[in-house]
Each structure stands twice: as C-alpha cells, then as structure tokens.
Design an enzyme around this catalytic site. Structure first.
Site, mmCIF file in Angstrom:
data_model
loop_
_atom_site.group_PDB
_atom_site.id
_atom_site.type_symbol
_atom_site.label_atom_id
_atom_site.label_comp_id
_atom_site.label_asym_id
_atom_site.label_seq_id
_atom_site.Cartn_x
_atom_site.Cartn_y
_atom_site.Cartn_z
ATOM 1 N N SER A 85 -22.212 -51.866 39.909
ATOM 2 C CA SER A 85 -21.637 -52.836 38.980
ATOM 3 C C SER A 85 -20.219 -53.215 39.419
ATOM 4 O O SER A 85 -20.035 -53.726 40.522
ATOM 5 C CB SER A 85 -21.667 -52.268 37.559
ATOM 6 N N ASP A 92 -31.041 -59.003 34.961
ATOM 7 C CA ASP A 92 -29.613 -58.695 34.993
ATOM 8 C C ASP A 92 -28.842 -59.999 35.153
ATOM 9 O O ASP A 92 -29.188 -60.826 36.009
ATOM 10 C CB ASP A 92 -29.329 -57.748 36.167
ATOM 11 N N HIS A 114 -29.499 -54.220 34.179
ATOM 12 C CA HIS A 114 -28.159 -53.752 34.523
ATOM 13 C C HIS A 114 -27.884 -52.383 33.897
ATOM 14 O O HIS A 114 -28.120 -52.164 32.710
ATOM 15 C CB HIS A 114 -27.100 -54.746 34.043
#
Length: 407
Positions: free
Chosen positions: A193, A347, A377
């Site tokens: 991320s 995502d 995600h």
C-alpha cells in the site's frame, strides 16, 4: 455518590452498542461488496468492525481522550506477538527511527539475501508490531535477513516524514550490510500500500548512488503511485469497496499532506492540477493506458474540471515525485531495478499498478505482474488470521515468497 457511577456503568454498554449499530448501518448504506470476492460475509464483518473502531476513535478524539490513529494503533499493537524458534528478532534504532531486524538462526555458508520492508496503513495505521507476523513469515520462508522500518505517521507527523524516515533507515542498512550478514548484490525492497509507494520513490531516489549497493529488485504490493487522477476506472468501480474506500483514502492523503479537507472535491475532480501539467503527464496518467477488459465494469470517461489556482497552491506538493513516483523522468525510470507488482481487481489502487507496470515496461524494466481477481486492498494482512483469512491473502504472500526466493 454511587448513583452517578451506576448510571455511567449502565450507559456505557448502551453507548458502545449504539456506536456498533451506527457502524453496521453505515456499512450497509455505503459499502459495495463485488460478486467476485470470496467470503463476502467475512469481509462485511471485518469492515463493520473497522468502521466501529474508527468511529469510536473519532469520538474519543473529539472528547480529547486520544486521537483516532493512536487509538487504532493501540488496539492492533496489543495483539500478542508469537516468538519464532527459527528467527532472531531484534528491535533497534537507526538514529531516532525504530526498526525491527529478523535474522534466521541457522548457519549459512554464504551471506543471505536482504529484504527492506515498508509497512502499509495509509499513513494512519500500521506499526512494527502490526506487521510483525508478515515480516516474520517472509524472513523465515525466504531464508532472508529482513529489516522492517517503523516510520513516523499521523497525527503527529506529516509529509515528508515517511519518505525521510524510510530513506534514512534504508541508507543506514545498505551501508552496514556486512554487519548483518547480507549479500550486497541481493537486496530487495518490499512494501504494501503506502509502503509500496515508498518502494517506488526510494528505488528512484537511489538511482545513480554509486556509494551504495544497487537494489536488486523491488516488490510493490497494491501501491499508490500517483495522486493526480482519482477518477481512474478502478477508483470509480471500487470507490466503496473495503478496506480502502476513495473517501477514506482522500481524507488520509489530505491529512498527511496537511491539505485542508475543504479542498477534497478539488482533488477528486482534478481541478487542483494546472492544464499544462495535465498535458505533460497525460501520456502516463491517461485511462487509455488501462487495458479495455478492466474498463467494462461501471466506468464513465472523465476529464478534469476547470483549473482552481487556489486549490493548486494548497495541494501542489501532492504532485511532487515522492508522492507521485509514476511521473518520474524516463531517465530515472529506466534505471530502477526489476519489479514484482501485485494488483487486486477489487481495489481502488488497481490501476496505479497497471499504469506503473506500463511505465516500467516502456523503459525496458523487467516486470513480473501478479493479479488477483478475488483480491481486495489490505487482504495480505489477514494471511495468518485463520478464520479471518481469505484465499487471496495467502496467494499474495506465497507469490511474493516465490519471487523473492528467485533473487
């Protein structure tokens, strides 16, 4: 005196129950669960818990008890860490930066591979303890020396704290590889991320550094690599999909970059980007670079609104290359190490991976791409959570392990 305390004790369960009911209502009113996701009920449950804890944290913040990020980090850091008999785990400080070193106990006939890991958490959550089990697994399964960096984050620290901490700690480690038994020719940087964004930014910043060992490979797990266009197909399609909604991402982005939330719509609509800047970088940011099969589901072609100079002056550092590594010069991109890119269909950051994949490949950089149709995600975080794990969670971890072992 006993009566007020009795009333308080009776009121607390009602308060916590009320907050939970609110979180459940918010989930069902605002959240989309795509049909391709496995175990949708489990994801709904986890998202309700997430909303519940964030709502509690926001209430505590308004009451002056503690900030929401610190409340969440207190909870996830309270989970007991299991010791691994195969690893030596050491907490260190590189200057003021806390790091955690994972070293295999078994003797090795040669220096081991090194991994530098930057955790995720959207500049808000995440910590050395929170990502301990993931890093422990990566170090053990790849037989590598792994360094995890505990960078500063919200609410006390803003841009460029994360990049500075990760850069400084990485350089410190790279200069002392022999001390930790690491082969200088086999160092991998890995991030998830926002940690993936750090990977991209640092590998670019280290280009041309002849005083340091060259990074062998980079692993980017659903990274954010640009803050220009938040209307890409995946941002539209997955804007309300857990565990990262577009609303939460924009709020976190604004908070980290110290941009007033009143400019949120300008950021979403792209009006904070000057027309000449759009024209300069459109070749890399355009949805035309996204394969057609990813635009079949609920995508509406988009163009930025009229330029707002006031919004630009407030948010222009959002366009710095450290925050948008996708726009780095070709000469820099061409010299970064080979990459392993993970993307998830459900995502909002899926298209960031696709755009960065194309940028790297266009400059001759070797890319191994791993895409999960059932991924979302944050899914890697649950790889070892047993009943709360998802098939995609372990798939990502094992794919990363397999790639790193080939270095």
């Amino acid at each position: 005196m006993a009566v007020p305390w009795l009333v308080l004790l009776l009121a607390l369960p009602i308060f916590f129950l009320g907050v939970f009911v609110w979180a459940v209502f918010e989930h069902f009113l605002t959240t989309d669960i795509p049909a391709t996701l496995q175990h949708p009920a489990k994801l709904r449950f986890l998202h309700c818990i997430f909303l519940y804890l964030v709502t509690l944290g926001n209430i505590f913040e308004k009451l002056g008890i503690c900030s929401m990020p610190k409340f969440i980090r207190f909870l996830h850091d309270s989970v007991r860490i299991k010791k691994d008999p195969e690893l030596v785990v050491t907490d260190l400080r590189f200057g003021t930066i806390p790091v955690r070193l994972f070293q295999p106990k078994a003797a090795s006939s040669r220096p081991r591979r090194g991994i530098i890991f930057y955790h995720g958490g959207g500049t808000v959550f995440g910590s050395l303890d929170c990502y301990h089990s993931l890093c422990n697994y990566l170090a053990r399964e790849t037989d590598s020396v792994l360094l995890m960096i505990g960078y500063r984050k919200l609410p006390d620290h803003h841009y460029p704290a994360i990049f500075q901490d990760c850069m400084n700690a990485s350089i410190h480690f790279l200069k002392a590889l022999e001390t930790y038994g690491v082969d200088p020719s086999r160092v991998v940087v890995c991030g998830e991320s926002v940690g993936g964004a750090v990977v991209a930014a640092i590998t670019q910043a280290l280009v041309g550094r002849s005083d340091l060992p060259r990074i062998r490979a980079q692993v980017l797990i659903y990274p954010i690599v640009q803050a220009f266009c938040l209307q890409l197909p995946s941002f539209q399609q997955n804007q309300n999909v857990p565990l990262l909604s577009r609303k939460f991402m924009v709020i976190s982005l604004c908070n980290y970059l110290a941009i007033d939330l009143s400019w949120r719509d300008a950021i979403l609509n792209g009006t904070c980007v000057p027309p000449d800047v759009w024209r300069k970088y459109e070749k890399w940011l355009s949805p035309d670079n996204i394969p057609k099969k990813f635009k079949n589901r609920g995508y509406q072609p988009w163009s930025p609104g009229p330029f707002n100079e006031a919004a630009y002056l407030e948010a222009k550092h959002m366009l710095d290359v450290e925050n948008s590594p996708l726009i780095a010069d070709d000469e820099v991109i061409a010299q970064v190490p080979e990459a392993f890119l993970v993307s998830c269909e459900n995502d909002i950051l899926r298209d960031d991976s696709l755009l960065y994949k194309k940028r790297l490949e266009d400059q001759g950089v070797r890319v191994t791409w791993y895409h999960l149709e059932d991924g979302f995600h944050g899914s890697i975080f649950f790889f070892d959570k047993k009943a709360l794990s998802f098939p995609c969670s372990l798939k990502i971890v094992n794919a990363v392990v397999s790639y790193v072992k080939g270095i």
